[in-house]
Design a protein around this motif. Structure first.
Motif, PDB file in Angstrom:
ATOM      1  N   UNK A  92       0.849  -1.211  -0.234  1.00 58.14           N
ATOM      2  CA  UNK A  92      -0.022  -0.286   0.179  1.00 58.14           C
ATOM      3  C   UNK A  92       0.823   1.509  -0.313  1.00 58.14           C
ATOM      4  N   UNK A  93       2.296   0.774   0.417  1.00 56.66           N
ATOM      5  CA  UNK A  93       2.866   2.223   0.714  1.00 56.66           C
ATOM      6  C   UNK A  93       2.856   2.777  -0.582  1.00 56.66           C
ATOM      7  N   UNK A  94       3.053   2.088  -1.846  1.00 58.13           N
ATOM      8  CA  UNK A  94       3.555   2.358  -2.934  1.00 58.13           C
ATOM      9  C   UNK A  94       2.311   3.128  -3.748  1.00 58.13           C
ATOM     10  N   UNK A  95       1.499   3.305  -3.485  1.00 56.80           N
ATOM     11  CA  UNK A  95       0.276   3.979  -3.934  1.00 56.80           C
ATOM     12  C   UNK A  95       0.144   5.525  -3.163  1.00 56.80           C
ATOM     13  N   UNK A  96       0.291   6.591  -3.828  1.00 57.90           N
ATOM     14  CA  UNK A  96       0.114   7.256  -3.266  1.00 57.90           C
ATOM     15  C   UNK A  96      -1.480   8.267  -4.010  1.00 57.90           C
ATOM     16  N   UNK A  97      -2.268   8.504  -2.694  1.00 58.69           N
ATOM     17  CA  UNK A  97      -3.173   8.712  -2.576  1.00 58.69           C
ATOM     18  C   UNK A  97      -3.563  10.138  -3.145  1.00 58.69           C
ATOM     19  N   UNK A  98      -4.636  10.926  -3.933  1.00 58.37           N
ATOM     20  CA  UNK A  98      -4.327  12.598  -4.740  1.00 58.37           C
ATOM     21  C   UNK A  98      -5.456  13.162  -4.286  1.00 58.37           C
ATOM     22  N   UNK A  99      -6.058  14.086  -3.627  1.00 58.93           N
ATOM     23  CA  UNK A  99      -7.426  13.883  -3.949  1.00 58.93           C
ATOM     24  C   UNK A  99      -7.078  15.446  -5.028  1.00 58.93           C
ATOM     25  N   UNK A 100      -7.826  15.390  -6.411  1.00 56.44           N
ATOM     26  CA  UNK A 100      -7.399  15.618  -7.082  1.00 56.44           C
ATOM     27  C   UNK A 100      -8.875  15.308  -8.085  1.00 56.44           C
ATOM     28  N   UNK A 101      -9.549  16.579  -8.943  1.00 56.37           N
ATOM     29  CA  UNK A 101     -10.295  16.186  -9.764  1.00 56.37           C
ATOM     30  C   UNK A 101      -9.677  15.373 -11.194  1.00 56.37           C
ATOM     31  N   UNK A 102      -9.812  14.516 -11.812  1.00 54.97           N
ATOM     32  CA  UNK A 102      -9.441  13.233 -12.846  1.00 54.97           C
ATOM     33  C   UNK A 102      -9.796  14.599 -13.919  1.00 54.97           C
ATOM     34  N   UNK A 103     -10.005  15.463 -14.191  1.00 53.27           N
ATOM     35  CA  UNK A 103     -10.495  16.037 -15.674  1.00 53.27           C
ATOM     36  C   UNK A 103      -8.741  16.759 -15.424  1.00 53.27           C
ATOM     37  N   UNK A 104      -8.698  17.032 -13.976  1.00 55.32           N
ATOM     38  CA  UNK A 104      -7.206  18.209 -14.303  1.00 55.32           C
ATOM     39  C   UNK A 104      -6.191  18.061 -14.143  1.00 55.32           C
ATOM     40  N   UNK A 105      -6.255  16.691 -13.575  1.00 56.84           N
ATOM     41  CA  UNK A 105      -4.687  15.972 -12.599  1.00 56.84           C
ATOM     42  C   UNK A 105      -3.799  15.548 -13.994  1.00 56.84           C
ATOM     43  N   UNK A 106      -2.672  15.346 -13.970  1.00 52.14           N
ATOM     44  CA  UNK A 106      -1.432  15.105 -14.797  1.00 52.14           C
ATOM     45  C   UNK A 106      -0.199  13.887 -14.090  1.00 52.14           C
ATOM     46  N   UNK A 107       0.050  12.970 -14.007  1.00 56.57           N
ATOM     47  CA  UNK A 107       1.304  13.229 -12.894  1.00 56.57           C
ATOM     48  C   UNK A 107       2.244  13.310 -13.014  1.00 56.57           C
ATOM     49  N   UNK A 108       2.985  13.489 -12.192  1.00 58.70           N
ATOM     50  CA  UNK A 108       4.970  14.076 -12.224  1.00 58.70           C
ATOM     51  C   UNK A 108       5.640  13.906 -13.108  1.00 58.70           C
ATOM     52  N   UNK A 109       4.644  12.518 -14.000  1.00 53.68           N
ATOM     53  CA  UNK A 109       6.059  11.730 -14.839  1.00 53.68           C
ATOM     54  C   UNK A 109       4.708  10.774 -15.373  1.00 53.68           C
ATOM     55  N   UNK A 110       6.329  10.416 -16.684  1.00 54.75           N
ATOM     56  CA  UNK A 110       4.968   9.753 -17.669  1.00 54.75           C
ATOM     57  C   UNK A 110       4.258   8.416 -16.729  1.00 54.75           C
ATOM     58  N   UNK A 111       3.726   7.871 -17.507  1.00 50.88           N
ATOM     59  CA  UNK A 111       3.147   6.383 -16.979  1.00 50.88           C
ATOM     60  C   UNK A 111       3.570   5.449 -17.749  1.00 50.88           C
TER      61      UNK A 111
END
Ligand SMILES: C[S@@+](CC[C@H](N)C(=O)[O-])C[C@H]1O[C@@H](n2cnc3c(N)ncnc32)[C@H](O)[C@@H]1O
Length: 313
Positions: A92-111
């Motif tokens: 579970x520690x590998x998962x970063x939960x981010x409170x954001x709108x999926x219409x706006x969010x982009x990850x900090x690196x390519x996935x």
């Protein structure tokens, strides 16, 4: 105070309340399909983004192989719950939960993979299509290509004419219904084979307008008073075996405004149009049905030719 987008989200079911997430966790069909697909698609060391993480369960599956999972959730209650649950679970520690709108969010690196389960029957109500299309545009602008793999990769949708029982202890109520896909419902008569009306491939640009007109050959006489909507999600493609891991949503049955009698051999025309993410009433309001040819023995061959490919395996 909720803003306009949040109000619309509540109304269209984007804000699924916490207690409903238990139903989703209990849906063995859904859970098992996603678990198998994620275990297959997420390779060791992968970077994963989940849009609409809810309890965090799909991110948890991904974290078993991935190096890093970004799990984006809009509902603040679910953000808290996901963090609480993930802290109890392996990796579970590998998962970063981010409170954001999926219409706006982009990850900090390519996935490598984007998991998104904002899926309602017919791609109605929930915003899967719009969220993914918006993500693709913004991701390409920030990182360039290639795009990540989407899970699900594609959605196949079909519709089927039915006679349905609307008698509830003598009370007539033609009302929207949902059915499990592995249960036989005695009051349900399938009048014709299902017909595929749309295939959405998330690896291609997806148009949110879904409009269809098609014909069915009636195989069994009865009173046509409902349409069943079938949605099969192709979660991942296993190329080496030439197969897919799929998830079939519960069936949704909408009552027809004007039911009519049909007999075997009739040709029925059905049309409708709606936007992915739109409301169920918007689809209901667009449905048109009519018998366009009555069965006659000598015309049977001709009649068969008029009916398009209607088999939905
Ligand atoms: C059908 S649930 C799936 C939850 C979880 N992925 C699972 O499979 O159990 C969809 C989730 O997407 C979230 N969601 C809806 N719209 C969103 C948005 N614009 N941004 C982020 N999350 C959103 C909802 O709050 C909900 O938790």
């Amino acid at each position: 105070m909720l803003n306009e987008r949040e109000i619309e989200s509540c109304y269209l079911g984007q804000f699924i309340p916490v207690h409903y997430h238990h139903n989703m966790l209990m849906d063995h069909n859904r859970m098992h399909s996603f678990k198998s697909a994620i275990y297959h698609a997420v390779k060791p060391g992968a970077k994963v983004l989940e849009l609409g993480g809810g309890t965090g369960v799909l991110s948890f599956f991904a974290a078993q192989q991935a190096d890093k999972v970004y799990c984006v959730e809009f509902n603040p209650d679910m953000v808290q719950e996901a963090r609480r649950f993930l802290a109890m679970n392996e990796n579970g520690h590998k998962v970063e939960v981010i409170h954001a709108d999926a219409f706006e969010y982009l990850p900090p690196e390519p996935v490598d993979i984007v998991i998104c389960e904002m899926i309602h029957v017919g791609m109605l109500r929930e915003k899967q299509v719009e969220v993914i299309e918006s993500f693709k545009r913004r991701y390409l602008a920030r990182f360039g290509g290639p795009l990540p793999i989407f899970l699900p990769e594609a959605v196949i949708m079909a519709v089927q004419p039915l006679q349905l029982e609307y008698d509830f202890e003598g009370f007539q109520a033609p009302i929207i219904q949902f059915q499990q896909t592995n249960v036989v419902y005695p009051g349900t008569i399938e009048l014709a084979q299902p017909g595929v009306y749309s295939i959405l491939d998330f690896n291609q640009p997806v148009d949110s307008l879904i409009a269809w007109e098609g014909r069915f050959l009636v195989e069994k006489g009865g009173r046509m008073n409902a349409l069943r909507f079938i949605t099969k999600n192709v979660l991942t493609i296993i190329e080496e075996r030439g197969t897919t891991i799929d998830w079939l949503n519960h069936y949704m049955m909408l009552p027809l405004a004007r039911p009519f009698d049909v007999q075997a051999g009739d040709i029925v025309q059905v049309s409708f149009a709606y936007r992915a993410g739109g409301s169920i009433p918007s689809l209901e309001a667009s449905i048109r049905t009519e018998v366009v040819a009555r069965y006659e023995e000598q015309e049977n061959e001709q009649v068969r030719e008029q009916v398009g490919e209607s088999v939905f395996a």
